[in-house]
Design an enzyme around this catalytic site. Structure first.
Site, mmCIF file in Angstrom:
data_model
loop_
_atom_site.group_PDB
_atom_site.id
_atom_site.type_symbol
_atom_site.label_atom_id
_atom_site.label_comp_id
_atom_site.label_asym_id
_atom_site.label_seq_id
_atom_site.Cartn_x
_atom_site.Cartn_y
_atom_site.Cartn_z
ATOM 1 N N GLY A 93 5.511 -2.106 10.578
ATOM 2 C CA GLY A 93 5.468 -1.578 9.216
ATOM 3 C C GLY A 93 4.601 -0.327 9.205
ATOM 4 O O GLY A 93 4.238 0.205 10.268
ATOM 5 N N LYS B 79 8.797 -8.072 15.543
ATOM 6 C CA LYS B 79 9.639 -9.267 15.487
ATOM 7 C C LYS B 79 11.134 -8.941 15.523
ATOM 8 O O LYS B 79 11.904 -9.578 16.223
ATOM 9 C CB LYS B 79 9.328 -10.023 14.200
ATOM 10 C CG LYS B 79 9.900 -11.404 14.133
ATOM 11 C CD LYS B 79 9.738 -11.983 12.750
ATOM 12 C CE LYS B 79 8.460 -12.733 12.594
ATOM 13 N NZ LYS B 79 8.359 -13.441 11.306
ATOM 14 N N GLY C 215 7.545 2.406 -5.414
ATOM 15 C CA GLY C 215 6.728 3.055 -6.438
ATOM 16 C C GLY C 215 5.961 4.257 -5.967
ATOM 17 O O GLY C 215 6.136 5.369 -6.480
ATOM 18 N N GLY C 216 5.077 4.108 -4.987
ATOM 19 C CA GLY C 216 4.306 5.257 -4.557
ATOM 20 C C GLY C 216 3.012 4.893 -3.858
ATOM 21 O O GLY C 216 2.796 3.743 -3.483
ATOM 22 N N ARG D 198 -2.112 -5.817 -12.463
ATOM 23 C CA ARG D 198 -0.936 -6.672 -12.227
ATOM 24 C C ARG D 198 -1.125 -8.125 -12.642
ATOM 25 O O ARG D 198 -0.236 -8.715 -13.260
ATOM 26 C CB ARG D 198 -0.600 -6.652 -10.729
ATOM 27 C CG ARG D 198 0.147 -5.425 -10.365
ATOM 28 C CD ARG D 198 0.646 -5.520 -8.971
ATOM 29 N NE ARG D 198 1.670 -4.511 -8.816
ATOM 30 C CZ ARG D 198 2.118 -4.093 -7.648
ATOM 31 N NH1 ARG D 198 1.648 -4.610 -6.534
ATOM 32 N NH2 ARG D 198 3.058 -3.188 -7.585
ATOM 33 N N GLU E 53 -1.407 -5.335 5.213
ATOM 34 C CA GLU E 53 -1.429 -6.544 4.373
ATOM 35 C C GLU E 53 -2.066 -7.740 5.071
ATOM 36 O O GLU E 53 -2.558 -8.657 4.414
ATOM 37 C CB GLU E 53 0.014 -6.864 3.943
ATOM 38 C CG GLU E 53 0.087 -7.884 2.831
ATOM 39 C CD GLU E 53 1.486 -7.992 2.225
ATOM 40 O OE1 GLU E 53 2.271 -7.022 2.303
ATOM 41 O OE2 GLU E 53 1.783 -9.065 1.676
ATOM 42 N N SER F 291 -1.506 -0.270 -1.303
ATOM 43 C CA SER F 291 -1.191 -0.952 -0.050
ATOM 44 C C SER F 291 -0.659 0.039 0.978
ATOM 45 O O SER F 291 -1.100 0.049 2.136
ATOM 46 C CB SER F 291 -0.189 -2.069 -0.300
ATOM 47 O OG SER F 291 0.146 -2.644 0.934
ATOM 48 N N LEU F 292 0.279 0.884 0.556
ATOM 49 C CA LEU F 292 0.747 1.913 1.492
ATOM 50 C C LEU F 292 -0.436 2.770 1.925
ATOM 51 O O LEU F 292 -0.546 3.186 3.082
ATOM 52 C CB LEU F 292 1.812 2.794 0.819
ATOM 53 C CG LEU F 292 3.182 2.134 0.606
ATOM 54 C CD1 LEU F 292 4.084 3.056 -0.212
ATOM 55 C CD2 LEU F 292 3.850 1.813 1.943
HETATM 56 C C1 LIG Z 1 9.712 -4.468 -2.511
HETATM 57 C C2 LIG Z 1 8.316 -3.993 -2.291
HETATM 58 C C3 LIG Z 1 7.850 -2.884 -2.980
HETATM 59 C C4 LIG Z 1 6.544 -2.416 -2.746
HETATM 60 N N1 LIG Z 1 6.105 -1.285 -3.376
HETATM 61 C C5 LIG Z 1 4.900 -0.767 -3.056
HETATM 62 C C6 LIG Z 1 4.489 0.496 -3.557
HETATM 63 O O1 LIG Z 1 5.207 1.151 -4.297
HETATM 64 N N2 LIG Z 1 3.275 0.962 -3.176
HETATM 65 C C7 LIG Z 1 2.430 0.285 -2.335
HETATM 66 O O2 LIG Z 1 1.350 0.771 -2.024
HETATM 67 N N3 LIG Z 1 2.811 -0.912 -1.844
HETATM 68 C C8 LIG Z 1 4.013 -1.430 -2.165
HETATM 69 N N4 LIG Z 1 4.410 -2.640 -1.634
HETATM 70 C C9 LIG Z 1 3.503 -3.334 -0.728
HETATM 71 C C10 LIG Z 1 3.508 -2.655 0.619
HETATM 72 O O3 LIG Z 1 4.739 -2.045 0.868
HETATM 73 C C11 LIG Z 1 3.222 -3.616 1.735
HETATM 74 O O4 LIG Z 1 2.180 -4.470 1.405
HETATM 75 C C12 LIG Z 1 2.818 -2.863 2.969
HETATM 76 O O5 LIG Z 1 3.754 -1.864 3.229
HETATM 77 C C13 LIG Z 1 2.651 -3.797 4.118
HETATM 78 O O6 LIG Z 1 2.637 -3.048 5.290
HETATM 79 P P1 LIG Z 1 2.267 -3.736 6.649
HETATM 80 O O7 LIG Z 1 2.417 -2.714 7.701
HETATM 81 O O8 LIG Z 1 0.949 -4.412 6.522
HETATM 82 O O9 LIG Z 1 3.347 -4.912 6.790
HETATM 83 P P2 LIG Z 1 4.947 -4.849 6.836
HETATM 84 O O10 LIG Z 1 5.471 -3.575 6.348
HETATM 85 O O11 LIG Z 1 5.390 -6.097 6.183
HETATM 86 O O12 LIG Z 1 5.231 -4.908 8.385
HETATM 87 C C14 LIG Z 1 4.946 -6.060 9.130
HETATM 88 C C15 LIG Z 1 5.607 -5.923 10.473
HETATM 89 O O13 LIG Z 1 5.218 -7.000 11.330
HETATM 90 C C16 LIG Z 1 6.381 -7.581 11.910
HETATM 91 N N5 LIG Z 1 6.054 -8.971 12.257
HETATM 92 C C17 LIG Z 1 5.924 -10.047 11.468
HETATM 93 N N6 LIG Z 1 5.638 -11.125 12.194
HETATM 94 C C18 LIG Z 1 5.558 -10.725 13.494
HETATM 95 C C19 LIG Z 1 5.315 -11.358 14.731
HETATM 96 N N7 LIG Z 1 5.100 -12.687 14.837
HETATM 97 N N8 LIG Z 1 5.309 -10.605 15.873
HETATM 98 C C20 LIG Z 1 5.580 -9.275 15.832
HETATM 99 N N9 LIG Z 1 5.853 -8.628 14.674
HETATM 100 C C21 LIG Z 1 5.818 -9.333 13.525
HETATM 101 C C22 LIG Z 1 7.454 -7.398 10.858
HETATM 102 O O14 LIG Z 1 8.746 -7.515 11.403
HETATM 103 C C23 LIG Z 1 7.134 -5.969 10.397
HETATM 104 O O15 LIG Z 1 7.657 -5.017 11.286
HETATM 105 C C24 LIG Z 1 5.699 -3.119 -1.858
HETATM 106 C C25 LIG Z 1 6.171 -4.239 -1.178
HETATM 107 C C26 LIG Z 1 7.468 -4.684 -1.384
HETATM 108 C C27 LIG Z 1 7.952 -5.879 -0.636
#
Ligand SMILES: Cc1cc2nc3c(=O)[nH]c(=O)nc-3n(C[C@H](O)[C@H](O)[C@H](O)COP(=O)(O)OP(=O)(O)OC[C@H]3O[C@@H](n4cnc5c(N)ncnc54)[C@H](O)[C@@H]3O)c2cc1C
Length: 394
Positions: free
Chosen positions: A15, A37, A50-51, A269, A361, A376-377
């Site tokens: 992500g 994964k 959203g942003g 929220r 996250e 979060s982004l």
């Molecule tokens: C629909 C939606 C809209 C959103 N809108 C916004 C917004 O507008 N602004 C904002 O700031 N935030 C927003 N968020 C929240 C934000 O997008 C996420 O919280 C954030 O992007 C999470 O990023 P991350 O890299 O931590 O995790 P993720 O993007 O969830 O990436 C996790 C990665 O880990 C991988 N993974 C999982 N388990 C394993 C494993 N066992 N082994 C290896 N890889 C694994 C997954 O496949 C994925 O590639 C939104 C979330 C959603 C769902």
């Protein structure tokens, strides 16, 4: 057992947080692998619409941004992490621009929206596909380098050894001096277990947090899960869709069955979600044709211009489903969305275990028990970069 492959840094997850960490570690000179994964594209980050917040307005500052985070968290966030988040936000935005992200602009500056809990307009957007644009740019930067991608390789075990870590990721055995966990939250799994709707990608299942906890890493606020106030409730194919909070930033309001506004639509929220639960509890909600609870989001108050510039994807999705949000209110109800808490980290994104980092996250503290949208982004980029750099230097 396959022979181990060795790297300086192993990043788990692709992500925004994992990719930001991987790009930053590689640019710091480390030999990096990303184990993920599914495909490199599969994640929650790409679904974000959203942003992303950063204090660019003339009337704004990182201190005001930090105060809004603190208040929205109900004074539960880690202030040191919040200071890092908000003070590095502008430079994270410029870094994303250098990687190719083109934020929507107007009048010579960024087009800024005010999101729930914010005292200023601070939300930068790329139309309403912000997460898609950010992950695409990060992915291209990663793929342009010489790092190794292990797709379809979920982390299953992690073990601390004398000189680093040994991980099994799918069929691979990986040795690395340091490990960055960017595997996201668990709301998809949690919603499935509760029989509720979720906005999350099916890979958001939380087992990597469990692996870290079993190794002895500390966590905080893991019980604090966030509902997105505006999940799509109807039509059926929009159920669980996260209606961008920017609809409310651009004028949409929440209405009960009698057409009355019952809450401040741009409150934090948790406050807005609770107000919807309460209104429905009082019998003032409406029912979807398949019997689910809902209230109205009156999107007809959004101007055509704002909708076309900042909500084109949302409009397309609803119009394709037979509803024009600029002509009729849409039905909405809170859906499980975000894991507020996670692994305890310091300012360099290191967990309580030496050489094990966490960002995005999966980490806790930055938002306390209630995150503001758009942070979060930002957290993924700010702490992903920090994690990658620290992991490369460790
Ligand atoms: C629909 C939606 C809209 C959103 N809108 C916004 C917004 O507008 N602004 C904002 O700031 N935030 C927003 N968020 C929240 C934000 O997008 C996420 O919280 C954030 O992007 C999470 O990023 P991350 O890299 O931590 O995790 P993720 O993007 O969830 O990436 C996790 C990665 O880990 C991988 N993974 C999982 N388990 C394993 C494993 N066992 N082994 C290896 N890889 C694994 C997954 O496949 C994925 O590639 C939104 C979330 C959603 C769902």
């Amino acid at each position: 057992m396959a022979s181990p492959i060795s790297f300086d840094v192993l990043v788990v997850g692709s992500g925004a947080s994992g990719l930001a960490a991987a790009v930053s570690a590689e640019r710091a000179g480390a030999r990096v692998a990303v184990a993920t994964k599914g495909s490199l594209q599969a994640c929650n980050s790409a679904k974000a619409q959203g942003g992303i917040q950063a204090a660019f307005g003339d009337d704004d500052s990182p201190d005001l941004h930090a105060e809004d985070v603190w208040q929205s968290s109900h004074e539960t966030a880690n202030r040191a992490l919040v200071t890092v988040l908000t003070s590095e936000a502008p430079s994270a935005i410029h870094w994303l621009e250098e990687l190719g992200v083109e934020f929507t602009r107007e009048n010579g500056g960024y087009r800024l929206a005010r999101c729930g809990g914010a005292s200023r307009k601070r939300l930068l957007q790329v139309g309403d596909r912000t997460g898609h644009a950010i992950t695409k740019a990060l992915r291209e930067a990663w793929e342009a380098g010489s790092g190794t991608t292990l797709a379809g390789s979920p982390l299953a075990t992690l073990e601390q050894r004398a000189n680093g870590w040994r991980a099994t990721c799918g069929e691979h055995v990986v040795d690395a001096a340091t490990v960055v966990l960017g595997a996201g939250g668990r709301c998809f799994k949690e919603a499935a277990e509760r029989g509720e709707l979720s906005t999350n990608h099916p890979n958001a299942t939380g087992e990597v947090t469990r692996i870290a906890l079993d190794l002895g890493a500390e966590a905080r606020d893991l019980d604090a899960l966030q509902y997105h106030p505006n999940g799509g409730a109807w039509p059926e194919n929009m159920q669980g869709y996260s209606i961008p909070e920017t609809t409310r930033a651009y004028g949409a309001v929440l209405l009960n069955a009698d057409g009355e506004e019952f809450t401040e639509s741009l409150a934090p929220r948790d406050v807005v979600s609770q107000a919807i639960f309460d209104e429905v509890g009082k019998g003032k909600g409406v029912e979807t044709p398949d019997g689910r609870p809902a209230v109205y989001l009156d999107t007809t108050r959004i101007s055509q211009d704002d909708a076309e510039i900042s909500l084109p994807y949302m409009l397309r999705r609803y119009r394709a489903a037979g509803i024009d949000p600029l002509r009729e209110p849409i039905l909405t109800y809170p859906v499980l969305h975000y894991q507020n808490g996670g692994l305890v980290i310091d300012e360099h994104a290191e967990t309580t275990l030496d050489g094990l980092f966490a960002c995005g996250e999966i980490a806790g503290g930055t938002h306390g028990r209630n995150r503001m949208m758009g942070n979060s982004l930002l957290e993924c980029c700010v702490f992903g970069r920090r994690a990658g750099l620290a992991a490369a230097r460790n």
